[in-house]
Motif scaffolding. Structure first.
Motif, PDB file in Angstrom:
ATOM      1  N   LEU A  41       0.826  -1.213   0.000  1.00 46.79           N
ATOM      2  CA  LEU A  41       0.000   0.000   0.000  1.00 46.79           C
ATOM      3  C   LEU A  41       0.855   1.255   0.000  1.00 46.79           C
ATOM      4  O   LEU A  41       0.526   2.250  -0.665  1.00 46.79           O
ATOM      5  CB  LEU A  41      -0.929  -0.001   1.219  1.00 46.79           C
ATOM      6  CG  LEU A  41      -2.211  -0.830   1.117  1.00 46.79           C
ATOM      7  CD1 LEU A  41      -2.969  -0.803   2.436  1.00 46.79           C
ATOM      8  CD2 LEU A  41      -3.103  -0.315  -0.019  1.00 46.79           C
ATOM      9  N   CYS A  42       1.963   1.229   0.754  1.00 48.57           N
ATOM     10  CA  CYS A  42       2.853   2.396   0.791  1.00 48.57           C
ATOM     11  C   CYS A  42       3.452   2.661  -0.591  1.00 48.57           C
ATOM     12  O   CYS A  42       3.488   3.811  -1.058  1.00 48.57           O
ATOM     13  CB  CYS A  42       3.965   2.174   1.820  1.00 48.57           C
ATOM     14  SG  CYS A  42       3.412   2.240   3.533  1.00 48.57           S
ATOM     15  N   PHE A  43       3.924   1.593  -1.263  1.00 44.81           N
ATOM     16  CA  PHE A  43       4.494   1.759  -2.599  1.00 44.81           C
ATOM     17  C   PHE A  43       3.437   2.254  -3.584  1.00 44.81           C
ATOM     18  O   PHE A  43       3.714   3.129  -4.427  1.00 44.81           O
ATOM     19  CB  PHE A  43       5.092   0.444  -3.088  1.00 44.81           C
ATOM     20  CG  PHE A  43       6.473   0.168  -2.563  1.00 44.81           C
ATOM     21  CD1 PHE A  43       7.541   0.935  -2.960  1.00 44.81           C
ATOM     22  CD2 PHE A  43       6.683  -0.842  -1.642  1.00 44.81           C
ATOM     23  CE1 PHE A  43       8.822   0.695  -2.474  1.00 44.81           C
ATOM     24  CE2 PHE A  43       7.950  -1.096  -1.142  1.00 44.81           C
ATOM     25  CZ  PHE A  43       9.022  -0.322  -1.552  1.00 44.81           C
ATOM     26  N   VAL A  44       2.229   1.692  -3.495  1.00 43.06           N
ATOM     27  CA  VAL A  44       1.140   2.134  -4.368  1.00 43.06           C
ATOM     28  C   VAL A  44       0.806   3.597  -4.106  1.00 43.06           C
ATOM     29  O   VAL A  44       0.578   4.383  -5.039  1.00 43.06           O
ATOM     30  CB  VAL A  44      -0.110   1.246  -4.166  1.00 43.06           C
ATOM     31  CG1 VAL A  44      -1.311   1.830  -4.905  1.00 43.06           C
ATOM     32  CG2 VAL A  44       0.157  -0.169  -4.665  1.00 43.06           C
ATOM     33  N   GLY A  45       0.786   3.982  -2.827  1.00 46.89           N
ATOM     34  CA  GLY A  45       0.487   5.374  -2.482  1.00 46.89           C
ATOM     35  C   GLY A  45       1.527   6.329  -3.030  1.00 46.89           C
ATOM     36  O   GLY A  45       1.192   7.392  -3.568  1.00 46.89           O
ATOM     37  N   ILE A  46       2.811   5.967  -2.900  1.00 41.99           N
ATOM     38  CA  ILE A  46       3.881   6.817  -3.437  1.00 41.99           C
ATOM     39  C   ILE A  46       3.773   6.922  -4.954  1.00 41.99           C
ATOM     40  O   ILE A  46       3.892   8.004  -5.539  1.00 41.99           O
ATOM     41  CB  ILE A  46       5.256   6.259  -3.023  1.00 41.99           C
ATOM     42  CG1 ILE A  46       5.437   6.372  -1.501  1.00 41.99           C
ATOM     43  CG2 ILE A  46       6.378   7.008  -3.743  1.00 41.99           C
ATOM     44  CD1 ILE A  46       6.662   5.661  -0.988  1.00 41.99           C
ATOM     45  N   PHE A  47       3.544   5.766  -5.604  1.00 40.46           N
ATOM     46  CA  PHE A  47       3.407   5.758  -7.064  1.00 40.46           C
ATOM     47  C   PHE A  47       2.232   6.623  -7.507  1.00 40.46           C
ATOM     48  O   PHE A  47       2.343   7.407  -8.457  1.00 40.46           O
ATOM     49  CB  PHE A  47       3.222   4.317  -7.535  1.00 40.46           C
ATOM     50  CG  PHE A  47       2.995   4.180  -9.019  1.00 40.46           C
ATOM     51  CD1 PHE A  47       4.046   4.284  -9.903  1.00 40.46           C
ATOM     52  CD2 PHE A  47       1.709   3.963  -9.527  1.00 40.46           C
ATOM     53  CE1 PHE A  47       3.837   4.161 -11.267  1.00 40.46           C
ATOM     54  CE2 PHE A  47       1.498   3.841 -10.878  1.00 40.46           C
ATOM     55  CZ  PHE A  47       2.568   3.940 -11.753  1.00 40.46           C
ATOM     56  N   TYR A  48       1.109   6.504  -6.811  1.00 40.13           N
ATOM     57  CA  TYR A  48      -0.088   7.274  -7.158  1.00 40.13           C
ATOM     58  C   TYR A  48       0.158   8.773  -6.974  1.00 40.13           C
ATOM     59  O   TYR A  48      -0.268   9.589  -7.794  1.00 40.13           O
ATOM     60  CB  TYR A  48      -1.248   6.825  -6.269  1.00 40.13           C
ATOM     61  CG  TYR A  48      -2.587   7.382  -6.684  1.00 40.13           C
ATOM     62  CD1 TYR A  48      -3.227   6.945  -7.844  1.00 40.13           C
ATOM     63  CD2 TYR A  48      -3.227   8.357  -5.915  1.00 40.13           C
ATOM     64  CE1 TYR A  48      -4.455   7.449  -8.230  1.00 40.13           C
ATOM     65  CE2 TYR A  48      -4.454   8.881  -6.298  1.00 40.13           C
ATOM     66  CZ  TYR A  48      -5.063   8.425  -7.445  1.00 40.13           C
ATOM     67  OH  TYR A  48      -6.271   8.933  -7.816  1.00 40.13           O
ATOM     68  N   TYR A  49       0.894   9.130  -5.913  1.00 36.77           N
ATOM     69  CA  TYR A  49       1.210  10.545  -5.669  1.00 36.77           C
ATOM     70  C   TYR A  49       2.075  11.113  -6.804  1.00 36.77           C
ATOM     71  O   TYR A  49       1.804  12.204  -7.326  1.00 36.77           O
ATOM     72  CB  TYR A  49       1.943  10.693  -4.337  1.00 36.77           C
ATOM     73  CG  TYR A  49       2.582  12.044  -4.148  1.00 36.77           C
ATOM     74  CD1 TYR A  49       1.825  13.170  -3.826  1.00 36.77           C
ATOM     75  CD2 TYR A  49       3.963  12.209  -4.309  1.00 36.77           C
ATOM     76  CE1 TYR A  49       2.417  14.417  -3.671  1.00 36.77           C
ATOM     77  CE2 TYR A  49       4.562  13.439  -4.154  1.00 36.77           C
ATOM     78  CZ  TYR A  49       3.783  14.539  -3.837  1.00 36.77           C
ATOM     79  OH  TYR A  49       4.372  15.767  -3.694  1.00 36.77           O
ATOM     80  N   VAL A  50       3.099  10.355  -7.196  1.00 42.58           N
ATOM     81  CA  VAL A  50       3.995  10.823  -8.259  1.00 42.58           C
ATOM     82  C   VAL A  50       3.254  10.953  -9.580  1.00 42.58           C
ATOM     83  O   VAL A  50       3.446  11.912 -10.337  1.00 42.58           O
ATOM     84  CB  VAL A  50       5.200   9.862  -8.401  1.00 42.58           C
ATOM     85  CG1 VAL A  50       6.021  10.200  -9.641  1.00 42.58           C
ATOM     86  CG2 VAL A  50       6.074   9.940  -7.160  1.00 42.58           C
ATOM     87  N   ILE A  51       2.379   9.992  -9.886  1.00 44.68           N
ATOM     88  CA  ILE A  51       1.678   9.978 -11.166  1.00 44.68           C
ATOM     89  C   ILE A  51       0.583  11.045 -11.233  1.00 44.68           C
ATOM     90  O   ILE A  51       0.342  11.635 -12.293  1.00 44.68           O
ATOM     91  CB  ILE A  51       1.062   8.581 -11.425  1.00 44.68           C
ATOM     92  CG1 ILE A  51       2.176   7.549 -11.618  1.00 44.68           C
ATOM     93  CG2 ILE A  51       0.137   8.587 -12.629  1.00 44.68           C
ATOM     94  CD1 ILE A  51       3.039   7.799 -12.834  1.00 44.68           C
ATOM     95  N   VAL A  52      -0.065  11.338 -10.096  1.00 46.97           N
ATOM     96  CA  VAL A  52      -1.263  12.188 -10.122  1.00 46.97           C
ATOM     97  C   VAL A  52      -1.046  13.562  -9.491  1.00 46.97           C
ATOM     98  O   VAL A  52      -1.499  14.572 -10.034  1.00 46.97           O
ATOM     99  CB  VAL A  52      -2.439  11.467  -9.422  1.00 46.97           C
ATOM    100  CG1 VAL A  52      -3.683  12.353  -9.410  1.00 46.97           C
ATOM    101  CG2 VAL A  52      -2.734  10.149 -10.100  1.00 46.97           C
ATOM    102  N   PHE A  53      -0.339  13.634  -8.385  1.00 46.20           N
ATOM    103  CA  PHE A  53      -0.362  14.868  -7.591  1.00 46.20           C
ATOM    104  C   PHE A  53       0.949  15.652  -7.547  1.00 46.20           C
ATOM    105  O   PHE A  53       0.932  16.853  -7.307  1.00 46.20           O
ATOM    106  CB  PHE A  53      -0.764  14.540  -6.142  1.00 46.20           C
ATOM    107  CG  PHE A  53      -2.150  13.988  -6.008  1.00 46.20           C
ATOM    108  CD1 PHE A  53      -3.270  14.778  -6.243  1.00 46.20           C
ATOM    109  CD2 PHE A  53      -2.351  12.662  -5.660  1.00 46.20           C
ATOM    110  CE1 PHE A  53      -4.544  14.273  -6.128  1.00 46.20           C
ATOM    111  CE2 PHE A  53      -3.629  12.143  -5.539  1.00 46.20           C
ATOM    112  CZ  PHE A  53      -4.729  12.951  -5.777  1.00 46.20           C
TER     113      PHE A  53
END
Length: 326
Positions: A41-53
């Motif tokens: 979940l942490c890796f997914v959260g970091i990836f999602y932040y970089v891709i979207v925000f």
């Protein structure tokens, strides 16, 4: 999004199971699985932040008077071959005037310095963004906070007809190049050297670049002998003419250099070809003052001194008497 929700629910369930279960072996198993789920979940959260925000500054342009600044920012990252999201931040000093979002369709490419062109005007700043999968898009950001967006009938500054002509020329050039390649085994080194020639100033020996040199010399001569701006602001100044090329290959000349004896700071007058001026009969040159520290680093943004038009056929120079981009 559904999968992410299920994964979060699973992680919570495992954590609760780890707390509630009393059997040591099962408790340990739940703990390991919960740790793995939370790590994912942490890796997914970091990836999602970089891709979207994630917001990162790409390039900044400053008005000639230094009063306004415009920053292009990338928001997130393009996923696979999708569009890239970004935003323009217009400021007066430290005060933000407006924030305008945009999307760039450039075959999955990132937003970069090469994807925009900025022109500062009296009451607004004009931005053109370029993308492989879109027409040029114009953004007008007014200094009162308003903005306007227009889709242009051009691509990389060219109309469809012009692009077709360029494509045809490139195809013909590729064919000619192929013929040259096929015959290259019969050419000696002297013949190959003849194909590309440069003059003593590093300018290509083509009709276009040699015309630029003549125009630079003519406008420079006009500035030192007839321009009131130059004669009033730079009295008793030693005149020079040093031909150079910008990093993008556009011609310019250094016509004056002053060095501060105390600090070593350098002020140069640059006469630059205005590549954005499109006219069959005239070329336009802008006279700008550049400022450097003693170590040759740029100390401040260049200031516009004047604009000049020159007839391509007669080399007649006209002083436009303006300091505004137009």
């Amino acid at each position: 999004m559904v999968i992410l929700f299920i994964w979060i629910l699973l992680s919570v369930s495992l954590v609760i199971g780890c707390i509630k279960v009393h059997n040591t072996i099962i408790k340990g198993l739940f703990g390991i699985l919960a740790g793995l789920c939370i790590t994912v979940l942490c890796f997914v959260g970091i990836f999602y932040y970089v891709i979207v925000f994630k917001v990162s500054n790409v390039d900044t342009s400053v008005s000639s008077d230094g009063e306004y600044s415009l920053t292009m920012q990338a928001v997130g990252e393009p996923l696979f071959f999708g569009s890239a999201d970004g935003q323009f931040i217009l400021k007066k000093g430290e005060k933000r005037i407006s924030k305008v979002k945009f999307s760039l369709r450039d075959d999955g490419g990132n937003i970069s310095q090469d994807t925009w062109h900025v022109t500062w005007k009296k009451n607004q700043v004009e931005i053109i963004i370029y993308g492989e999968e879109q027409n040029d898009e114009q953004f007008l950001l007014f200094f009162d906070g308003k903005y306007k967006i227009n889709e242009l009938n051009t691509k990389y500054g060219k109309t469809l007809d012009e692009l077709n002509e360029i494509a045809e020329e490139q195809t013909e050039e590729e064919q000619n190049q192929q013929k040259k390649t096929e015959k290259s085994h019969s050419l000696d080194d002297a013949d190959e050297e003849e194909n590309t020639k440069y003059d003593e100033d590093g300018y290509p020996m083509t009709e276009e670049y040699q015309r630029y040199k003549k125009e630079l010399a003519e406008v420079s001569d006009y500035i030192q002998t007839k321009s009131d701006v130059f004669l009033d602001s730079y009295p008793d100044t030693k005149y020079q003419l040093e031909f150079r090329l910008t990093s993008k290959g556009w011609p310019f000349a250094v016509i004056n250099k002053k060095i501060d004896e105390n600090t070593g700071a350098v002020t140069e007058l640059h006469l630059l070809y205005n590549e954005s001026h499109i006219d069959e009969e005239t070329d336009e040159y802008v006279l700008q003052e550049y400022y450097y520290d003693s170590d040759n680093t740029e100390a401040a943004s260049p200031a516009i001194v004047d604009f000049f038009l020159i007839q391509k056929d007669t080399l007649k120079v006209t002083d436009e008497n303006t300091k505004e981009w137009h």
